[in-house]
Motif scaffolding. Structure first.
Motif, PDB file in Angstrom:
ATOM      1  N   GLY A   1       0.817  -1.207   0.000  1.00 41.31           N
ATOM      2  CA  GLY A   1       0.000   0.000   0.000  1.00 41.31           C
ATOM      3  C   GLY A   1       0.852   1.259   0.000  1.00 41.31           C
ATOM      4  O   GLY A   1       0.578   2.209  -0.738  1.00 41.31           O
ATOM      5  N   LEU A   2       1.893   1.255   0.821  1.00 41.60           N
ATOM      6  CA  LEU A   2       2.791   2.408   0.887  1.00 41.60           C
ATOM      7  C   LEU A   2       3.536   2.590  -0.431  1.00 41.60           C
ATOM      8  O   LEU A   2       3.670   3.717  -0.933  1.00 41.60           O
TER       9      LEU A   2
ATOM     10  N   GLY B   1       1.036   3.793  -3.105  1.00 40.79           N
ATOM     11  CA  GLY B   1       0.675   5.186  -2.850  1.00 40.79           C
ATOM     12  C   GLY B   1       1.766   6.149  -3.260  1.00 40.79           C
ATOM     13  O   GLY B   1       1.507   7.175  -3.902  1.00 40.79           O
TER      14      GLY B   1
ATOM     15  N   SER C   1      -1.800  12.241   2.111  1.00 43.74           N
ATOM     16  CA  SER C   1      -2.208  11.934   3.481  1.00 43.74           C
ATOM     17  C   SER C   1      -2.125  10.436   3.745  1.00 43.74           C
ATOM     18  O   SER C   1      -1.728  10.012   4.849  1.00 43.74           O
ATOM     19  N   PHE C   2      -2.483   9.631   2.748  1.00 47.43           N
ATOM     20  CA  PHE C   2      -2.391   8.181   2.916  1.00 47.43           C
ATOM     21  C   PHE C   2      -0.950   7.757   3.191  1.00 47.43           C
ATOM     22  O   PHE C   2      -0.690   6.928   4.064  1.00 47.43           O
ATOM     23  N   ILE C   3      -0.002   8.343   2.446  1.00 44.39           N
ATOM     24  CA  ILE C   3       1.417   8.004   2.649  1.00 44.39           C
ATOM     25  C   ILE C   3       1.841   8.345   4.068  1.00 44.39           C
ATOM     26  O   ILE C   3       2.453   7.525   4.769  1.00 44.39           O
TER      27      ILE C   3
ATOM     28  N   VAL D   1      -5.359  13.492  -0.685  1.00 46.93           N
ATOM     29  CA  VAL D   1      -5.705  12.170  -0.138  1.00 46.93           C
ATOM     30  C   VAL D   1      -4.544  11.204  -0.316  1.00 46.93           C
ATOM     31  O   VAL D   1      -4.189  10.444   0.597  1.00 46.93           O
ATOM     32  N   LEU D   2      -3.923  11.218  -1.496  1.00 42.37           N
ATOM     33  CA  LEU D   2      -2.759  10.353  -1.738  1.00 42.37           C
ATOM     34  C   LEU D   2      -1.624  10.673  -0.776  1.00 42.37           C
ATOM     35  O   LEU D   2      -1.029   9.775  -0.166  1.00 42.37           O
TER      36      LEU D   2
ATOM     37  N   THR E   1       1.561   8.716  -6.453  1.00 41.92           N
ATOM     38  CA  THR E   1       1.747  10.145  -6.231  1.00 41.92           C
ATOM     39  C   THR E   1       2.876  10.686  -7.098  1.00 41.92           C
ATOM     40  O   THR E   1       2.791  11.803  -7.632  1.00 41.92           O
TER      41      THR E   1
ATOM     42  N   ILE F   1      -0.008   8.896   6.814  1.00 38.89           N
ATOM     43  CA  ILE F   1      -0.706   8.089   7.821  1.00 38.89           C
ATOM     44  C   ILE F   1      -0.161   6.666   7.845  1.00 38.89           C
ATOM     45  O   ILE F   1       0.050   6.078   8.913  1.00 38.89           O
ATOM     46  N   ARG F   2       0.106   6.111   6.661  1.00 33.01           N
ATOM     47  CA  ARG F   2       0.614   4.741   6.599  1.00 33.01           C
ATOM     48  C   ARG F   2       1.998   4.653   7.248  1.00 33.01           C
ATOM     49  O   ARG F   2       2.316   3.655   7.895  1.00 33.01           O
TER      50      ARG F   2
END
Length: 399
Positions: free
Chosen positions: A42-43, A46, A316-318, A313-314, A50, A320-321
């Protein structure tokens, strides 16, 4: 804070490091030698996604003047960055812990080299070292990773023994942070210096520093900011960049003009944008350095609110992950390094997007994985590799 084991903070040393378990050492064909293959997909996806979005935005910002030249370079930088991430994750947690002081030392030497005749001055800041064929390196980007690694190295041992860091340990941590911060301020590059300060502050606080240290350093940071605005600590160019976000008329021909154009571009994007490669401000070349500091304005103008929000969102996902991996790490080193990397990337995203929206001063920080620039891309992907080393270590079966 009491010393010794604490019921709310279990000892982490009971979990073996790579190579500590018989049959799992590197080079023995065991589990640890293959643990680097366990990547947080996932990381990786992402960050790669990005970077591709960033390539398209850079292409749009430079197409009129340079065709696909910057697009190709950005994609090449991304490919090199991914290779660096894989190489770093191959070292594993144990390997990274061993080389952390050396990587920090190399970053500091790079910052010293910038201030010698080897350094190159651009826009009032001596931050780059020319390499070859027009490529340059910015040591300040790698100093962020070096500081995260060395702070993890310093505080991990005491945490694993259940001992809260004392005043001497905290002082050592801040001294390690102060060296690159002072060298970067000498360039001057306030943005990168602030990122390093935020990184150190969060890691040292998470490591268990006493409240008086946490509050005292916060007060000192406020004092330094006031000094930066009221004394010759910064160059006139850097000070203008800080003040123009509140009053663009303070520098109408320089950064004030730039910030007005950026706000105009983002404001004209509406909900869905003017269309890829159709933005009037972007395609007209009205925004200087748009491919670096102000790449987010391309998304705002051409992709609109929805596209810019998707990019956030992309990112932020990085971030947060990264924090999730850090929180699940089985050893303190991986935890502290992950916290440092997450703070660095998160603060830099906040600052870059904030200065594009006009709510933060312009400090020249790139948007991770998105802005054009080899040093920023390499450092960002190296950070992903370091975090993936912690993830891989956490996926090993427990003995």
């Amino acid at each position: 804070m009491p010393r010794g084991a604490h019921p709310d903070r279990p000892l982490l040393s009971r979990f073996p490091l790579a190579g500590d378990v018989p049959g799992r050492g590197a080079g023995r064909g065991g589990v640890a030698s293959r643990s680097w293959l366990r990547q947080d997909l996932g990381l990786l996806i992402g960050a790669a996604g990005t970077s591709v979005v960033g390539a398209l935005l850079v292409w749009s910002a430079t197409n009129e003047a340079a065709g696909t030249a910057y697009l190709v370079r950005h994609l090449l930088n991304t490919a090199i960055g991914i290779a660096l991430a894989v190489a770093v994750s191959r070292l594993g947690q144990h390997g990274l812990r061993l080389v952390a002081p050396w990587l920090y030392g190399a970053a500091v030497l790079g910052l010293v080299a910038v201030l010698t005749p080897l350094g190159l001055t651009v826009n009032g800041s001596r931050s780059w070292i020319p390499v070859a064929a027009g490529f340059t390196l910015q040591p300040a980007e790698f100093a962020k990773l070096g500081l995260a690694l060395v702070l993890g190295f310093v505080f991990a041992d005491r945490w694993e023994r259940g001992v809260a860091p004392g005043g001497r340990d905290v002082a050592v941590g801040w001294a390690l942070a102060a060296v690159p911060v002072v060298l970067i301020l000498a360039q001057p590059d306030l943005g990168s210096a602030v990122v390093l300060g935020a990184l150190a502050y969060v890691v040292i606080a998470v490591a268990g520093a006493s409240r008086r240290w946490v509050v005292g350093i916060a007060a000192l940071a406020v004092g330094l900011l006031v000094a930066a605005l009221t004394t010759p600590l910064l160059s006139d160019y850097q000070r203008d960049r800080l003040l123009a976000f509140a009053d663009p008329s303070a520098d109408p021909q320089g950064i004030g003009y730039q910030t007005r154009q950026v706000r105009l571009a983002i404001g004209s994007g509406g909900w869905t944008g003017q269309g890829f490669m159709e933005g009037r401000q972007t395609q007209g070349g009205f925004i200087p350095f748009q491919l670096n500091d102000f790449i987010f304005s391309v998304a705002g103008e051409e992709l609109g609110f929805l596209g810019a929000a998707g990019l956030l969102v992309l990112l932020s996902f990085i971030v947060i992950r990264v924090f999730v991996v850090a929180g699940r790490s089985r050893d303190a080193f991986g935890r502290f390094v992950g916290v440092g990397v997450g703070t660095w990337l998160g603060f830099q995203v906040f600052q870059n997007v904030g200065m594009n929206l006009g709510v933060m001063p312009v400090t020249g920080l790139p948007l991770p994985f998105v802005s054009y620039g080899g040093s920023s891309m390499f450092a960002s992907w190296l950070a992903i590799g370091v975090v993936n080393a912690a993830y891989a270590a956490g996926q090993r079966p427990r003995s």
